[in-house]
Design a protein around this motif. Structure first.
Motif, PDB file in Angstrom:
ATOM      1  N   PHE A 188     -27.115 -60.897  -3.815  1.00  0.00           N
ATOM      2  CA  PHE A 188     -26.102 -60.146  -2.689  1.00  0.00           C
ATOM      3  C   PHE A 188     -26.065 -58.652  -3.126  1.00  0.00           C
ATOM      4  N   VAL A 189     -26.158 -57.135  -2.648  1.00  0.00           N
ATOM      5  CA  VAL A 189     -25.418 -56.248  -3.659  1.00  0.00           C
ATOM      6  C   VAL A 189     -24.939 -54.755  -2.763  1.00  0.00           C
ATOM      7  N   PRO A 190     -23.309 -55.361  -2.842  1.00  0.00           N
ATOM      8  CA  PRO A 190     -22.415 -54.824  -1.676  1.00  0.00           C
ATOM      9  C   PRO A 190     -22.098 -53.450  -2.775  1.00  0.00           C
ATOM     10  N   LEU A 191     -22.197 -52.613  -1.406  1.00  0.00           N
ATOM     11  CA  LEU A 191     -21.609 -51.320  -1.594  1.00  0.00           C
ATOM     12  C   LEU A 191     -20.511 -50.671  -0.699  1.00  0.00           C
ATOM     13  N   ASN A 192     -19.861 -49.533  -1.471  1.00  0.00           N
ATOM     14  CA  ASN A 192     -19.079 -49.336  -1.230  1.00  0.00           C
ATOM     15  C   ASN A 192     -19.638 -48.750   0.240  1.00  0.00           C
ATOM     16  N   THR A 193     -18.449 -47.884   0.957  1.00  0.00           N
ATOM     17  CA  THR A 193     -18.606 -47.574   2.386  1.00  0.00           C
ATOM     18  C   THR A 193     -18.283 -46.265   2.428  1.00  0.00           C
TER      19      THR A 193
END
Length: 512
Positions: free
Chosen positions: A81-86
């Motif tokens: 999983f690679v979460p990114l700042n909106t």
């Protein structure tokens, strides 16, 4: 033995059955049975989309239950999983996509057209997910054949080893190129288990979750503690002081950044009665001002528990659940973490000396994605990681963060640590908050400059600040200039962006 971190969460969830897992504003309550069923459907949707174990799933979407389900589904399926700042822009997203080469890119529907070229450039499938839980990805999950919500007969998570990657978290990148910190299933499991024990999480706890979920604080620390304890979460889409205040009487734990606490203190109804059921307030991601700490205790009778962590290691230190919580200190190294304050050569310094904090433990990441050279630079030969945070450690082992190594100001050959000066300025009447930086100077190399946010009604001047500090600090530490602005610039997690301040004031002495 399956070391997939979700296998541990699933084992707990299987014992909780119909116990509330998430309480969602406007969407009712989801049980742990619902969670297990929906996570399994997410995992199956990923497999049907061609996502294999080890493949990256990059997500830039608003907070929703479906966002967390997608994260847990990635763990279940063995994906990374690679979460990114909106707040990241299209050029930034292009960099991340080309770097991690995701098999699947999930974004808010409003961004889909702009990101189509980004997805195409890295060969990723593009799907959408909105704040209400809708979008093409949710539709794909809904089309998965099989049992619906409430069914407990769900497939087991895929086998993973403890060192297999679970997530890549890109560092905030306030300066330089963002680095992808590789976190394994073992990293996540070790940190979560330690925190559940250290912070005394129980199955009857109710966590008030108002943090963003693209950051380790909200995605890992908060969510993992509640899920591993089998507790309940009030899952808010964002922090709004009035909404948090309304739910505090029905909650037991709250995690926040300093801004959350200052905004709660602005609420007239925030008092001892409103927190009568609360047992723990935690704060991190940025330093908490001593004044906020004291005001909070005065209003509520409770002392905020400060802790310290980073993308590369999750949580590293914490003030104790039972025992003294000292304002300005981030407490002791976690029970399974080794910490030392060292000099440039990596040799541990005497207690009380100022140096760079170095750490080692099972929570420590596997390195930076596709950056072996940078990884090697930031690890000592004995396995200690150089955090880059300047700190002191008292004789008992209590850690205080002085600042970032990159924030160190070297003026006329003297080392100046901004935090020491900021604490003095913050204590002055009329000051809201300050940030001390170094700017180019033709003679000194760097000059000490203070940037101050003051109360609107105050007539505090540059001369007032310098005069007040003159008898409290060595001359080389005194700011040569003091500038006033309405608000200090911050990133999404509330950290003051000193790199931006250095750029804004770089020409103070004509050296930019």
């Amino acid at each position: 033995m399956n070391d997939n971190f979700y296998a541990r969460l699933d084992a707990v969830a299987a014992t909780r059955g119909r116990h509330p897992c998430w309480i969602l504003p406007g969407r009712g309550t989801w049980s742990y049975d619902d969670l297990r069923s929906q996570v399994a459907r997410q995992a199956q949707a990923l497999r049907l989309a061609g996502v294999l174990p080890g493949d990256r799933v990059m997500v830039q979407a608003e907070k929703s239950p479906e966002f967390l389900l997608l994260y847990l589904g990635c763990l279940h399926a063995g994906a990374v999983f690679v979460p990114l700042n909106t707040a990241y822009t299209e050029p930034e997203l292009r960099h991340f996509a080309l770097d991690c080469e995701p098999r699947l890119l999930v974004c808010d529907p409003a961004s889909a057209q702009a990101l189509a070229a980004v997805a195409q450039s890295c060969g990723a499938m593009l799907r959408t997910l909105d704040a209400a839980g809708g979008g093409s990805w949710t539709a794909a999950v809904g089309a998965v054949p099989g049992a619906g919500p409430g069914t407990t007969a769900v497939p087991a998570p895929i086998e993973r080893a403890t060192d297999d990657l679970a997530a890549i978290v890109y560092t905030s990148g306030t300066t330089g190129r963002s680095k992808g910190a590789m976190l394994s299933h073992g990293n996540l499991a070790a940190n979560a288990a330690t925190l559940v024990d250290l912070w005394r999480f129980r199955a009857d706890d109710v966590l008030l979750h108002a943090l963003p979920v693209y950051h380790v604080h909200g995605l890992f620390i908060a969510s993992h503690c509640a899920l591993l304890a089998g507790a309940t979460m009030h899952l808010l889409p964002r922090f709004e002081a009035a909404a948090v205040l309304a739910l505090l009487p029905d909650s037991t734990v709250f995690m926040g950044v300093p801004t959350f606490y200052t905004r709660l203190l602005e609420q007239p109804g925030f008092d001892r009665a409103s927190v009568r059921r609360m047992r723990l307030f935690l704060c991190g991601s940025a330093p908490l001002l001593a004044g906020t700490f004291a005001q909070f205790e005065q209003r509520t009778g409770q002392r905020i528990l400060e802790r310290y962590g980073m993308s590369e290691a999750g949580m590293i230190t914490s003030n104790p659940c039972e025992g003294d919580r000292i304002a300005g200190s981030v407490g002791f190294a976690l029970p399974d973490v080794q910490a030392r304050v060292a000099g440039p050569d990596g040799v541990e310094l005497p207690r009380g000396a100022v140096g760079v904090l170095e750490i080692r433990g099972p929570n420590l990441f596997r390195g930076y994605w596709r950056m072996p050279g940078r990884t090697a630079e930031e690890f000592r030969q004995d396995g200690f990681f150089i955090t880059g945070d300047v700190a002191t450690m008292d004789p008992e082992g209590r850690v205080s963060i002085v600042g970032r190594a990159k924030d160190l100001v070297i003026s006329g050959g003297f080392n100046v640590y901004p935090k020491e000066i900021e604490l003095e300025i913050d204590a002055l009447p009329g000051v809201i908050e300050s940030a001390v930086i170094g700017v180019p100077h033709p003679d000194l190399g760097e000059a000490v400059v203070a940037v101050v946010a003051r109360q609107p009604t105050e007539a505090l001047t540059e001369q007032d600040v310098i005069a007040a500090l003159r008898d409290r600090l060595a001359r080389f530490k005194l700011p040569r200039r003091v500038f006033f602005i309405d608000d200090l610039p911050r990133n999404a997690m509330g950290k003051v962006q000193k790199a931006r301040l250095r750029a804004d004031f770089a020409a103070t002495y004509g050296q930019a």
